[in-house]
Scaffold this motif. Structure first.
Motif, PDB file in Angstrom:
ATOM      1  N   ARG A 194       0.822  -1.207   0.000  1.00 49.40           N
ATOM      2  CA  ARG A 194       0.000   0.000   0.000  1.00 49.40           C
ATOM      3  C   ARG A 194       0.858   1.259   0.000  1.00 49.40           C
ATOM      4  N   LEU A 195       1.987   1.212   0.671  1.00 50.36           N
ATOM      5  CA  LEU A 195       2.888   2.366   0.648  1.00 50.36           C
ATOM      6  C   LEU A 195       3.472   2.579  -0.749  1.00 50.36           C
ATOM      7  N   LYS A 196       3.711   1.502  -1.483  1.00 48.12           N
ATOM      8  CA  LYS A 196       4.181   1.646  -2.867  1.00 48.12           C
ATOM      9  C   LYS A 196       3.143   2.374  -3.709  1.00 48.12           C
ATOM     10  N   ASN A 197       1.878   2.088  -3.482  1.00 47.84           N
ATOM     11  CA  ASN A 197       0.816   2.791  -4.210  1.00 47.84           C
ATOM     12  C   ASN A 197       0.791   4.276  -3.843  1.00 47.84           C
ATOM     13  N   ALA A 198       1.032   4.580  -2.574  1.00 49.41           N
ATOM     14  CA  ALA A 198       1.085   5.977  -2.144  1.00 49.41           C
ATOM     15  C   ALA A 198       2.231   6.701  -2.844  1.00 49.41           C
ATOM     16  N   ASP A 199       3.376   6.054  -2.898  1.00 54.31           N
ATOM     17  CA  ASP A 199       4.532   6.676  -3.534  1.00 54.31           C
ATOM     18  C   ASP A 199       4.289   6.869  -5.031  1.00 54.31           C
ATOM     19  N   ALA A 200       3.636   5.898  -5.666  1.00 51.36           N
ATOM     20  CA  ALA A 200       3.343   6.013  -7.099  1.00 51.36           C
ATOM     21  C   ALA A 200       2.429   7.200  -7.378  1.00 51.36           C
ATOM     22  N   ALA A 201       1.463   7.445  -6.486  1.00 49.61           N
ATOM     23  CA  ALA A 201       0.567   8.585  -6.668  1.00 49.61           C
ATOM     24  C   ALA A 201       1.344   9.893  -6.595  1.00 49.61           C
ATOM     25  N   LEU A 202       2.273   9.986  -5.655  1.00 48.93           N
ATOM     26  CA  LEU A 202       3.055  11.211  -5.512  1.00 48.93           C
ATOM     27  C   LEU A 202       3.991  11.427  -6.692  1.00 48.93           C
ATOM     28  N   GLU A 203       4.485  10.350  -7.274  1.00 50.00           N
ATOM     29  CA  GLU A 203       5.365  10.490  -8.436  1.00 50.00           C
ATOM     30  C   GLU A 203       4.612  11.044  -9.640  1.00 50.00           C
ATOM     31  N   LYS A 204       3.318  10.784  -9.721  1.00 51.37           N
ATOM     32  CA  LYS A 204       2.527  11.396 -10.800  1.00 51.37           C
ATOM     33  C   LYS A 204       2.539  12.916 -10.667  1.00 51.37           C
ATOM     34  N   ALA A 205       2.438  13.405  -9.436  1.00 50.62           N
ATOM     35  CA  ALA A 205       2.453  14.848  -9.212  1.00 50.62           C
ATOM     36  C   ALA A 205       3.836  15.419  -9.477  1.00 50.62           C
ATOM     37  N   ARG A 206       4.889  14.654  -9.199  1.00 44.69           N
ATOM     38  CA  ARG A 206       6.236  15.130  -9.507  1.00 44.69           C
ATOM     39  C   ARG A 206       6.362  15.436 -10.993  1.00 44.69           C
ATOM     40  N   GLY A 207       5.738  14.619 -11.805  1.00 47.12           N
ATOM     41  CA  GLY A 207       5.765  14.853 -13.240  1.00 47.12           C
ATOM     42  C   GLY A 207       5.068  16.135 -13.654  1.00 47.12           C
ATOM     43  N   LEU A 208       4.213  16.664 -12.788  1.00 42.90           N
ATOM     44  CA  LEU A 208       3.535  17.938 -13.050  1.00 42.90           C
ATOM     45  C   LEU A 208       4.332  19.103 -12.499  1.00 42.90           C
ATOM     46  N   ASP A 209       5.556  18.847 -12.018  1.00 40.58           N
ATOM     47  CA  ASP A 209       6.380  19.879 -11.387  1.00 40.58           C
ATOM     48  C   ASP A 209       5.645  20.463 -10.184  1.00 40.58           C
ATOM     49  N   MET A 210       5.127  19.581  -9.346  1.00 43.35           N
ATOM     50  CA  MET A 210       4.316  19.997  -8.198  1.00 43.35           C
ATOM     51  C   MET A 210       4.985  19.613  -6.878  1.00 43.35           C
ATOM     52  N   VAL A 211       6.300  19.768  -6.796  1.00 41.21           N
ATOM     53  CA  VAL A 211       7.008  19.428  -5.571  1.00 41.21           C
ATOM     54  C   VAL A 211       6.887  20.619  -4.611  1.00 41.21           C
ATOM     55  N   THR A 212       5.821  20.623  -3.833  1.00 39.28           N
ATOM     56  CA  THR A 212       5.504  21.684  -2.886  1.00 39.28           C
ATOM     57  C   THR A 212       5.720  21.167  -1.467  1.00 39.28           C
ATOM     58  N   PRO A 213       5.644  22.039  -0.457  1.00 32.84           N
ATOM     59  CA  PRO A 213       5.752  21.536   0.921  1.00 32.84           C
ATOM     60  C   PRO A 213       4.717  20.463   1.258  1.00 32.84           C
ATOM     61  N   PRO A 214       3.427  20.625   0.895  1.00 32.29           N
ATOM     62  CA  PRO A 214       2.480  19.540   1.195  1.00 32.29           C
ATOM     63  C   PRO A 214       2.836  18.230   0.485  1.00 32.29           C
ATOM     64  N   TRP A 215       3.312  18.331  -0.757  1.00 34.45           N
ATOM     65  CA  TRP A 215       3.733  17.125  -1.484  1.00 34.45           C
ATOM     66  C   TRP A 215       4.917  16.474  -0.762  1.00 34.45           C
ATOM     67  N   THR A 216       5.873  17.280  -0.343  1.00 36.69           N
ATOM     68  CA  THR A 216       7.053  16.748   0.328  1.00 36.69           C
ATOM     69  C   THR A 216       6.687  16.116   1.667  1.00 36.69           C
ATOM     70  N   ALA A 217       5.769  16.742   2.403  1.00 33.35           N
ATOM     71  CA  ALA A 217       5.315  16.163   3.673  1.00 33.35           C
ATOM     72  C   ALA A 217       4.661  14.802   3.445  1.00 33.35           C
ATOM     73  N   ALA A 218       3.865  14.698   2.378  1.00 26.91           N
ATOM     74  CA  ALA A 218       3.227  13.415   2.051  1.00 26.91           C
ATOM     75  C   ALA A 218       4.277  12.380   1.656  1.00 26.91           C
ATOM     76  N   LYS A 219       5.277  12.814   0.897  1.00 26.48           N
ATOM     77  CA  LYS A 219       6.358  11.904   0.491  1.00 26.48           C
ATOM     78  C   LYS A 219       7.108  11.382   1.717  1.00 26.48           C
ATOM     79  N   LEU A 220       7.362  12.263   2.669  1.00 21.73           N
ATOM     80  CA  LEU A 220       8.100  11.865   3.858  1.00 21.73           C
ATOM     81  C   LEU A 220       7.290  10.914   4.735  1.00 21.73           C
ATOM     82  N   ARG A 221       5.988  11.091   4.778  1.00 22.32           N
ATOM     83  CA  ARG A 221       5.156  10.162   5.550  1.00 22.32           C
ATOM     84  C   ARG A 221       5.348   8.731   5.076  1.00 22.32           C
ATOM     85  N   VAL A 222       5.466   8.577   3.754  1.00 21.91           N
ATOM     86  CA  VAL A 222       5.679   7.253   3.169  1.00 21.91           C
ATOM     87  C   VAL A 222       7.108   6.777   3.439  1.00 21.91           C
ATOM     88  N   LEU A 223       8.064   7.665   3.217  1.00 15.35           N
ATOM     89  CA  LEU A 223       9.470   7.285   3.270  1.00 15.35           C
ATOM     90  C   LEU A 223       9.919   6.925   4.689  1.00 15.35           C
TER      91      LEU A 223
END
Length: 380
Positions: A194-223
């Motif tokens: 399930r964490l892999k699915n979470a990370d995959a969702a965030l990588e879609k946003a990375r492709g939109l150049d959407m690396v914001t503080p909320p995105w990074t906080a979500a990424k760190l929750r997984v990592l």
């Protein structure tokens, strides 16, 4: 509603969503927003101006309909902040096509992720925690709703952050509240999937150049859950880039507590790095924020100053700094409660006397409750 907030924020299954000191006990948090305003967002009411009794669903054009907006100087009112999250949940249930606009209204108040007049916390992580509470009602139906949102808003970062929150919450639902040594292999593998699915969702946003503080906080929750060393490296980079985005500190501190495999030394290391990163503007305030947060864990509670590396002189200094920077955390409440935990009778009486002078009768649960602390301090 405050009980509902406390259940969401301080449950381990939702990571205590970004920090938050006891909403139920202090009930004095005002939560500044995070995010960047989307083009055209000014056409909608800022959430800080939504009237307390405004519970109507959005109109066809996505606007929130209120009898009258509240005055701007009431933006710190907790009831107003609480209703922001009511509206997010209402929109999720009844009009999900307007979720982008709802999240943009939250983002409108703090476009640059700096601390505003509502110092302390940001609204977006708490909005996500409210949605996480919705997911468990019907996991399959809510995932379909997220997929539809992604299809309708392919250039928005929000549906991907929400999907990551969905999978992270689902992973934690599998994990439970167990300590690492208690988790079975089958449970661990399900959580990782399930964490892999979470990370995959965030990588879609990375492709939109959407690396914001909320995105990074979500990424760190997984990592933090599967690669703490990599998480620590990313976290150090993130807090340097966005030093005022408090959820970054809160998530990191949660993940180094014993329930997630950490210990007192790991907690102290995160606290020290956090204080060093914010001392220029906050003094020792971050020290107090984080260690007071630790006391909300029932495994710590009144043993904060014996079971962790927290020290009362530094904690007390941080209380003064929180007051100096205008934090919504009540310094007299902190003085009374944590002075009791530190066996500082004078501090308890000082805090209680100031609270009582304003007509406040604070209480807190735990091994040394508010009543027990007051009785101890007033005993000759």
């Amino acid at each position: 509603m405050l009980q509902h907030v406390r259940r969401i924020v301080f449950s381990r299954s939702s990571f205590r969503s970004p920090r938050l000191l006891s909403l139920a006990a202090a009930a004095l948090l005002a939560l500044p927003a995070a995010g960047a305003p989307a083009q055209g967002a000014q056409a909608f009411y800022p959430w800080s101006q939504v009237q307390n009794k405004c519970r109507n669903p959005p109109t066809e054009d996505g606007r929130m309909v209120c009898r009258q907006p509240i005055a701007q100087d009431k933006a710190n009112d907790w009831g107003t902040t609480q209703n922001i999250f009511d509206h997010i949940v209402s929109t999720w249930r009844d009009a999900p096509q307007f979720l982008d606009r709802a999240f943009n209204d939250i983002a409108l108040e703090e476009p640059r992720y700096q601390v505003s007049d509502m110092k302390g916390e940001y609204k977006l992580p708490i909005a996500l925690a409210y949605l996480e509470a919705e997911f468990g009602i019907d996991w399959e139906a809510n995932l379909k709703k997220i997929r539809a949102w992604e299809a309708a808003s392919p250039r928005s970062v929000y549906p991907y952050i929400v999907e990551a929150s969905y999978w992270t919450k689902y992973a934690m639902n599998a994990r439970g509240l167990y300590y690492p040594g208690q988790i079975r292999r089958e449970t661990w593998l399900l959580m990782m999937d399930r964490l892999k699915n979470a990370d995959a969702a965030l990588e879609k946003a990375r492709g939109l150049d959407m690396v914001t503080p909320p995105w990074t906080a979500a990424k760190l929750r997984v990592l933090w859950l599967h690669d703490p060393r990599a998480a620590h490296t990313l976290w150090q980079q993130a807090i340097k880039k966005w030093p005022a985005y408090y959820p970054l500190y809160d998530n990191a501190f949660d993940m180094v507590m014993p329930r997630f495999g950490g210990n007192a030394e790991a907690m102290e290391r995160i606290v020290r790095e956090s204080v060093d990163n914010t001392r220029a503007t906050m003094g020792e305030a971050m020290y107090t924020r984080l260690y007071a947060h630790a006391a909300e864990d029932p495994d710590v509670d009144a043993d904060l100053f014996t079971d962790t590396r927290a020290r009362w002189p530094e904690f007390k200094s941080g209380i003064a700094d929180l007051a100096r920077i205008g934090s919504p955390l009540n310094p007299d409440y902190l003085m009374a409660r944590f002075g009791c935990y530190a066996h500082d009778r004078g501090a308890v009486l000082e805090g209680l006397n100031k609270l009582h002078a304003r007509g406040q009768r604070p209480g807190w649960p735990g091994q040394m409750s508010g009543d027990a602390c007051a009785a101890w301090a007033q005993r000759s």
